[in-house]
Write an enzyme that holds these catalytic residues in place. Structure first.
Site: not given
Ligand code: GLU
Length: 601
Positions: A108, A406, A424, A488
């Site tokens: 991350r 993502t 992502t 998502g």
């Molecule tokens: N940043 C989102 C997360 O880490 C994922 C991005 C998305 O799928 O919209 O949960």
């Protein structure tokens, strides 16, 4: 028109998007795309046929699942540059067949050392406009994908980095056909891309227009970046000139004159140099006789899927379908209340993780499911008596959107090793800022923090924002039999949950479970649901107090399952997000087990 039709039906027009002449001359690349594959020798599923083909190439050359997963992820940085690449981060789950162990890597993005708790608050103390936060250096976290690839290959891979990056370099040099989905994404993000000169050069035509489907996209800068990484290694990304260029770009995002200055962040070369991907234990739980493994925090994914399954554990979910779906929605509602209250980076917050995933806490929460839908938002429970942790302040309601920002990929090799990897750059095209001359976009992952101060998921220096990414591996008697995940935003959690329940409780095969209509209840007044779900179950569920918010589609799942006879099925979407790409090393056709699920009671 779907991607398959496009890829087979159009001739590519050549457009060199990054200006420089490619070193390798070749014709337009166009690959067929199919959502389900069946056969032997290992396989892969991703959002992009180029990425899936890269994984298969590496498997054919004797690479293992980890080598092939890194090859696919690097290729996604080329062919799906708005949802993947070296500028982002993610979560890598690996099942090692020889000792039947599961490892996870938390790659991350982190907040820089200079990040301030109130950095997303305006002078009036109120949260700043989300889009304004996205398109700035303030939102950029120290990227984790390249460190993830390095850690994965070093600990678990068979091949050198230079060799697994080769397929991605080839696609970046020779180009790939732009499909409707990516052309559409460029068009809807045209203003954002035009704002940053390096992004404009990379993704827009010289006259500022959007390249149309069928155009050949090349990214020689990214090819060079990958070649250099292959020679110098993944640490060099963080300690050398690329790291320095990232820090410079984040501090002073170069904006096109007349588009308004973009705020700079605090990231320094030192922040880059101190980044590490963390090899850590998975979260693990059981459901329906299967042991599952997912991501521990900083992602909320594993714990929330686990809690929802623990809540459902005591019910007979194999009977009446309306009853089962009603309880699926209510269980998810309750689990999301706890997610919002407790889950965040465990280095900064005392998370009652073992309580949250304990079957006893799940049973306590299950007792709250009555004959009618609970009023939202439901209050969080108290998992602390079931396993440590501290109280924190929650934000009520759901904070994440449900767009598909993502990517998820799965790979298995012929030795039974399995990777489930979600990564992502956060929003489509991330922050919109490309690192000049390097060919990749920077993430806006720090907007996954809660903007108000004082919550479990508020900003702190060095902290990782809470994610919903839920790469999952399912085992039976110690052997991996399925891998699944999805993009998502916060609907990732419900997509993974629903796809697994569809198989275990409703007896669907993996492709059927992926194709089945989806609904996502995240402790909100209305459940997001696809039209087919509302048509089939809406009336019956509304009679029990549920309410629906129609949505085009939820999630873009990718998975694989091992079937009897050492056969492997890889599967992704037929239509959601334009469809995905599934392949196996040695295909067998037709699939004699169509309709037979790997997971069933
Ligand atoms: N940043 C989102 C997360 O880490 C994922 C991005 C998305 O799928 O919209 O949960």
């Amino acid at each position: 028109m779907n991607r398959t039709a496009l890829r087979s039906g159009l001739l590519a027009a050549t457009v060199s998007l990054a200006g420089a002449a490619p070193a390798v001359a070749a014709g337009p690349q166009s690959l067929p795309q199919q959502p389900v594959a069946y056969g032997t020798g290992g396989g892969a599923a991703t959002m992009s046929p180029y990425a899936t083909a890269s994984a298969i190439d590496v498997l054919k050359q004797g690479g293992n699942a980890v080598d092939a997963a890194v090859a696919a992820a690097a290729t996604l940085g080329v062919s799906e540059p708005f949802v993947a690449g070296p500028g982002g981060g993610g979560y890598f789950v690996y099942y090692r067949a020889k000792d039947r162990k599961v490892f996870t890597i938390d790659g991350r993005e982190t907040a820089p050392a200079g990040a301030k708790p109130d950095m997303f608050l305006g002078p009036d103390g109120k949260p700043v406009d989300f889009e304004q936060a996205v398109e700035s250096g303030v939102s950029v976290g120290v990227p984790g994908n390249v460190a993830t690839w390095g850690a994965a290959l070093k600990r678990f891979g068979r091949k050198p980095l230079a060799s697994v990056l080769k397929p991605a370099i080839k696609v970046a040099r020779t180009g790939f056909e732009l499909d409707t989905a990516l052309s559409g994404a460029i068009e809807s993000n045209r203003a954002k891309l035009a704002r940053f000169p390096a992004s404009k050069r990379l993704f827009l035509l010289p006259d500022g227009q959007t390249p149309r489907p069928g155009h050949l996209l090349k990214n020689p800068d990214l090819a060079t970046t990958y070649e250099q990484l292959g020679r110098r290694g993944t640490r060099w990304f963080y300690t050398g000139p690329i790291g320095a260029a990232i820090a410079r770009t984040v501090q002073h995002p170069p904006a096109t004159p007349g588009t308004g200055a973009a705020a700079g962040g605090t990231m320094t070369a030192r922040d880059l140099a101190s980044y590490r991907a963390l090899v850590q234990d998975p979260v693990t739980w059981t459901y329906g006789g299967y042991r599952m493994y997912g991501m521990a925090p900083s992602s909320s994914g594993g714990a929330t899927v686990a809690e929802a399954m623990n809540i459902l554990q005591g019910f007979d979910q194999t009977g009446d379908r309306t009853d089962a779906l009603y309880r699926y929605l209510e269980a998810s509602k309750l689990a999301f209340a706890d997610r919002g209250q407790y889950l965040a980076d465990t280095k900064y917050v005392s998370v009652p993780l073992s309580g949250l995933i304990s079957p006893a806490f799940g049973a306590q929460r299950a007792a709250l499911i009555g004959p009618r839908a609970a009023a939202t938002p439901v209050a969080p429970g108290d998992p602390r008596p079931f396993g440590g942790g501290a109280a924190t302040r929650a934000l009520t309601g759901d904070t994440s959107d449900h767009e598909q920002h993502t990517n998820h990929l799965v790979v298995a090799d012929d030795g039974g090793n399995v990777v489930s990897y979600t990564n992502t750059i956060e929003q489509i095209a991330g922050s919109g800022i490309t690192v000049a001359g390097r060919g990749f976009l920077l993430n806006n992952e720090l907007t996954d923090f809660n903007f108000p101060v004082g919550t479990a998921n508020s900003v702190a220096p060095g902290k990782r924002p809470r994610s919903s990414m839920s790469p999952t591996i399912v085992t039976k008697n110690g052997r991996a039999i399925e891998a699944i995940g999805s993009p998502g935003g916060s609907t990732i959690i419900t997509t993974v949950l629903q796809t697994l329940l569809n198989q275990i409780d409703f007896g669907m095969s993996l492709p059927e479970a992926i194709e089945a209509p989806r609904a996502s209840q995240r402790n909100a007044a209305r459940t997001d649901a696809e039209a087919r779900f509302i048509n089939a179950y809406g009336k019956a569920l509304e009679a029990r107090g549920e309410a629906f918010n129609p949505t085009d589609y939820i999630g873009i799942a990718a998975g694989l399952s091992f079937l009897p006879g050492d056969r492997l099925q890889t599967a992704t979407e037929a239509w959601r997000g334009g469809g995905g790409s599934a392949m196996v090393v040695t295909p067998e056709n037709p699939d004699p087990t169509k309709g037979v699920g790997a997971l069933s009671r």
